[in-house]
Design a protein around this motif. Structure first.
Motif, PDB file in Angstrom:
ATOM      1  N   VAL A 164       0.834  -1.206   0.000  1.00  0.00           N
ATOM      2  CA  VAL A 164       0.000   0.000   0.000  1.00  0.00           C
ATOM      3  C   VAL A 164       0.871   1.259   0.000  1.00  0.00           C
ATOM      4  O   VAL A 164       0.480   2.295  -0.544  1.00  0.00           O
ATOM      5  CB  VAL A 164      -0.999   0.000   1.176  1.00  0.00           C
ATOM      6  N   GLU A 165       2.062   1.167   0.576  1.00  0.00           N
ATOM      7  CA  GLU A 165       3.013   2.284   0.484  1.00  0.00           C
ATOM      8  C   GLU A 165       3.444   2.488  -0.962  1.00  0.00           C
ATOM      9  O   GLU A 165       3.544   3.627  -1.442  1.00  0.00           O
ATOM     10  CB  GLU A 165       4.222   1.991   1.362  1.00  0.00           C
ATOM     11  N   ALA A 166       3.675   1.394  -1.682  1.00  0.00           N
ATOM     12  CA  ALA A 166       4.147   1.475  -3.062  1.00  0.00           C
ATOM     13  C   ALA A 166       3.123   2.107  -3.994  1.00  0.00           C
ATOM     14  O   ALA A 166       3.493   2.744  -4.980  1.00  0.00           O
ATOM     15  CB  ALA A 166       4.520   0.080  -3.571  1.00  0.00           C
ATOM     16  N   VAL A 167       1.828   1.951  -3.681  1.00  0.00           N
ATOM     17  CA  VAL A 167       0.806   2.560  -4.527  1.00  0.00           C
ATOM     18  C   VAL A 167       0.375   3.926  -3.994  1.00  0.00           C
ATOM     19  O   VAL A 167      -0.598   4.516  -4.474  1.00  0.00           O
ATOM     20  CB  VAL A 167      -0.416   1.634  -4.705  1.00  0.00           C
ATOM     21  N   GLY A 168       1.087   4.428  -3.008  1.00  0.00           N
ATOM     22  CA  GLY A 168       0.891   5.796  -2.556  1.00  0.00           C
ATOM     23  C   GLY A 168      -0.272   6.024  -1.627  1.00  0.00           C
ATOM     24  O   GLY A 168      -0.726   7.166  -1.461  1.00  0.00           O
ATOM     25  N   LEU A 169      -0.776   4.969  -0.960  1.00  0.00           N
ATOM     26  CA  LEU A 169      -1.932   5.121  -0.067  1.00  0.00           C
ATOM     27  C   LEU A 169      -1.675   4.402   1.254  1.00  0.00           C
ATOM     28  O   LEU A 169      -2.418   3.490   1.648  1.00  0.00           O
ATOM     29  CB  LEU A 169      -3.195   4.565  -0.737  1.00  0.00           C
ATOM     30  N   PRO A 170      -0.650   4.811   1.989  1.00  0.00           N
ATOM     31  CA  PRO A 170      -0.248   4.040   3.168  1.00  0.00           C
ATOM     32  C   PRO A 170      -1.181   4.142   4.362  1.00  0.00           C
ATOM     33  O   PRO A 170      -1.113   3.314   5.264  1.00  0.00           O
ATOM     34  CB  PRO A 170       1.118   4.642   3.510  1.00  0.00           C
ATOM     35  N   ASP A 171      -2.073   5.133   4.383  1.00  0.00           N
ATOM     36  CA  ASP A 171      -2.842   5.407   5.595  1.00  0.00           C
ATOM     37  C   ASP A 171      -4.295   4.936   5.549  1.00  0.00           C
ATOM     38  O   ASP A 171      -5.066   5.238   6.472  1.00  0.00           O
ATOM     39  CB  ASP A 171      -2.827   6.915   5.893  1.00  0.00           C
ATOM     40  N   ILE A 172      -4.676   4.192   4.501  1.00  0.00           N
ATOM     41  CA  ILE A 172      -6.095   3.846   4.392  1.00  0.00           C
ATOM     42  C   ILE A 172      -6.323   2.345   4.285  1.00  0.00           C
ATOM     43  O   ILE A 172      -7.429   1.912   3.953  1.00  0.00           O
ATOM     44  CB  ILE A 172      -6.757   4.559   3.198  1.00  0.00           C
ATOM     45  N   ALA A 173      -5.325   1.538   4.605  1.00  0.00           N
ATOM     46  CA  ALA A 173      -5.489   0.085   4.496  1.00  0.00           C
ATOM     47  C   ALA A 173      -6.527  -0.451   5.471  1.00  0.00           C
ATOM     48  O   ALA A 173      -7.060  -1.548   5.271  1.00  0.00           O
ATOM     49  CB  ALA A 173      -4.147  -0.614   4.718  1.00  0.00           C
ATOM     50  N   HIS A 174      -6.845   0.320   6.513  1.00  0.00           N
ATOM     51  CA  HIS A 174      -7.824  -0.133   7.504  1.00  0.00           C
ATOM     52  C   HIS A 174      -9.257   0.141   7.080  1.00  0.00           C
ATOM     53  O   HIS A 174     -10.200  -0.322   7.737  1.00  0.00           O
ATOM     54  CB  HIS A 174      -7.565   0.585   8.830  1.00  0.00           C
ATOM     55  N   LEU A 175      -9.456   0.889   5.994  1.00  0.00           N
ATOM     56  CA  LEU A 175     -10.802   1.259   5.569  1.00  0.00           C
ATOM     57  C   LEU A 175     -11.436   0.159   4.719  1.00  0.00           C
ATOM     58  O   LEU A 175     -10.744  -0.547   3.988  1.00  0.00           O
ATOM     59  CB  LEU A 175     -10.761   2.546   4.744  1.00  0.00           C
ATOM     60  N   PRO A 176     -12.765   0.022   4.779  1.00  0.00           N
ATOM     61  CA  PRO A 176     -13.440  -0.890   3.845  1.00  0.00           C
ATOM     62  C   PRO A 176     -13.167  -0.464   2.408  1.00  0.00           C
ATOM     63  O   PRO A 176     -13.169   0.739   2.094  1.00  0.00           O
ATOM     64  CB  PRO A 176     -14.918  -0.738   4.205  1.00  0.00           C
ATOM     65  N   PHE A 177     -12.953  -1.437   1.552  1.00  0.00           N
ATOM     66  CA  PHE A 177     -12.625  -1.128   0.156  1.00  0.00           C
ATOM     67  C   PHE A 177     -13.714  -0.279  -0.486  1.00  0.00           C
ATOM     68  O   PHE A 177     -13.431   0.607  -1.298  1.00  0.00           O
ATOM     69  CB  PHE A 177     -12.430  -2.429  -0.623  1.00  0.00           C
ATOM     70  N   GLY A 178     -14.978  -0.541  -0.133  1.00  0.00           N
ATOM     71  CA  GLY A 178     -16.087   0.198  -0.726  1.00  0.00           C
ATOM     72  C   GLY A 178     -16.111   1.672  -0.380  1.00  0.00           C
ATOM     73  O   GLY A 178     -16.809   2.446  -1.046  1.00  0.00           O
ATOM     74  N   TYR A 179     -15.364   2.101   0.643  1.00  0.00           N
ATOM     75  CA  TYR A 179     -15.311   3.510   1.019  1.00  0.00           C
ATOM     76  C   TYR A 179     -14.397   4.326   0.105  1.00  0.00           C
ATOM     77  O   TYR A 179     -14.454   5.558   0.113  1.00  0.00           O
ATOM     78  CB  TYR A 179     -14.794   3.668   2.461  1.00  0.00           C
ATOM     79  N   LEU A 180     -13.556   3.652  -0.645  1.00  0.00           N
ATOM     80  CA  LEU A 180     -12.538   4.364  -1.421  1.00  0.00           C
ATOM     81  C   LEU A 180     -13.117   4.931  -2.709  1.00  0.00           C
ATOM     82  O   LEU A 180     -14.108   4.432  -3.248  1.00  0.00           O
ATOM     83  CB  LEU A 180     -11.390   3.416  -1.768  1.00  0.00           C
ATOM     84  N   SER A 181     -12.472   5.980  -3.206  1.00  0.00           N
ATOM     85  CA  SER A 181     -12.842   6.524  -4.508  1.00  0.00           C
ATOM     86  C   SER A 181     -12.457   5.541  -5.606  1.00  0.00           C
ATOM     87  O   SER A 181     -11.689   4.588  -5.378  1.00  0.00           O
ATOM     88  CB  SER A 181     -12.138   7.858  -4.739  1.00  0.00           C
ATOM     89  N   ALA A 182     -12.942   5.770  -6.816  1.00  0.00           N
ATOM     90  CA  ALA A 182     -12.625   4.878  -7.936  1.00  0.00           C
ATOM     91  C   ALA A 182     -11.118   4.819  -8.185  1.00  0.00           C
ATOM     92  O   ALA A 182     -10.556   3.748  -8.438  1.00  0.00           O
ATOM     93  CB  ALA A 182     -13.359   5.332  -9.188  1.00  0.00           C
ATOM     94  N   GLY A 183     -10.449   5.976  -8.098  1.00  0.00           N
ATOM     95  CA  GLY A 183      -9.014   5.997  -8.306  1.00  0.00           C
ATOM     96  C   GLY A 183      -8.261   5.261  -7.215  1.00  0.00           C
ATOM     97  O   GLY A 183      -7.300   4.539  -7.481  1.00  0.00           O
ATOM     98  N   GLN A 184      -8.692   5.445  -5.966  1.00  0.00           N
ATOM     99  CA  GLN A 184      -8.055   4.730  -4.859  1.00  0.00           C
ATOM    100  C   GLN A 184      -8.279   3.219  -4.971  1.00  0.00           C
ATOM    101  O   GLN A 184      -7.381   2.430  -4.691  1.00  0.00           O
ATOM    102  CB  GLN A 184      -8.602   5.250  -3.534  1.00  0.00           C
ATOM    103  N   GLN A 185      -9.467   2.827  -5.385  1.00  0.00           N
ATOM    104  CA  GLN A 185      -9.737   1.405  -5.559  1.00  0.00           C
ATOM    105  C   GLN A 185      -8.824   0.797  -6.625  1.00  0.00           C
ATOM    106  O   GLN A 185      -8.308  -0.314  -6.457  1.00  0.00           O
ATOM    107  CB  GLN A 185     -11.205   1.186  -5.929  1.00  0.00           C
TER     108      GLN A 185
END
Length: 216
Positions: free
Chosen positions: A116-137
């Motif tokens: 998750v660090e490599a894809v630039g989103l290190p702080d949201i791994a604890h969130l449900p996947f469905g909460y993420l934006s389309a780009g974050q998903q």
């Protein structure tokens, strides 16, 4: 390691989508598949990934582990859908794929935190996947490529829903994979930002296949 496609043809229903496609990719080479909608790009990738049987022809791997019967056994496939459960957290999704896919001989994936660090989103791994934006998903779907080692990446519109910054990040992930001897096949309408690629342009039943090298 060498991926070889020989005389591939495929149908959709009773209609032949493409015919007699052949190419060879060595380690550290990338093939970009282009063409209009409906020309068979996604179908070709599914055939390469072992998800569809070709009407004719075959796909094989040379120089890989002797126990591998089909290249799909050492491939990651990233399709239009992210294949992540919306109600599970990002970490839970990645943990599932890490266990399910395992590692191909000769390498190991990275840990979930590193992915998750490599894809630039290190702080949201604890969130449900469905909460993420389309780009974050889509970025987290990329992280699936990292948590288990597979030398062949088969990618269908991998940069869909990504902004320019995420495009560049993804290009760096692909470059790093190629530098380690990996192989990449990507169907895309957008440049992947790679220095050199081999190109296959599809036009439906007729196709133009060539070794077109593009320098950035």
């Amino acid at each position: 390691m060498r991926l070889i496609a020989e005389g591939l043809s495929a149908k959709r229903g009773e209609d032949l989508i493409f015919n007699d496609i052949s190419f060879v990719l060595d380690a550290s080479e990338a093939l970009v598949v282009t063409g209009p909608n409906g020309s068979g790009k996604s179908t070709l990738l599914r055939v390469l990934a072992g998800l569809l049987r070709p009407e004719r022809g075959h796909v094989k791997l040379e120089g890989g582990p002797p126990e591998i019967a089909h290249p799909s056994e050492v491939s990651h496939y990233l399709g239009h859908r992210n294949a992540m459960k919306r109600e599970l957290t990002v970490a839970e999704n990645l943990s599932f794929w890490q266990r399910f896919m395992g590692n191909s001989p000769g390498g190991a994936g990275v840990g979930i935190a590193d992915a998750v660090e490599a894809v630039g989103l290190p702080d949201i791994a604890h969130l449900p996947f469905g909460y993420l934006s389309a780009g974050q998903q889509r970025r987290m779907a990329m992280a699936k490529l990292l948590v288990s080692h597979r030398p062949i990446w088969i990618l269908d519109e991998p940069t869909a829903a990504l902004d320019a910054g995420a495009d560049r990040l993804f290009a760096e992930l692909v470059k790093a994979h190629l530098e380690k001897g990996g192989i990449v096949i990507a169907a895309t309408h957008q440049p992947l930002g790679l220095n050199r690629t081999r190109e296959l342009h599809m036009k439906g039943f007729e196709h133009l296949a060539g070794d077109h090298w593009h320098d950035a």
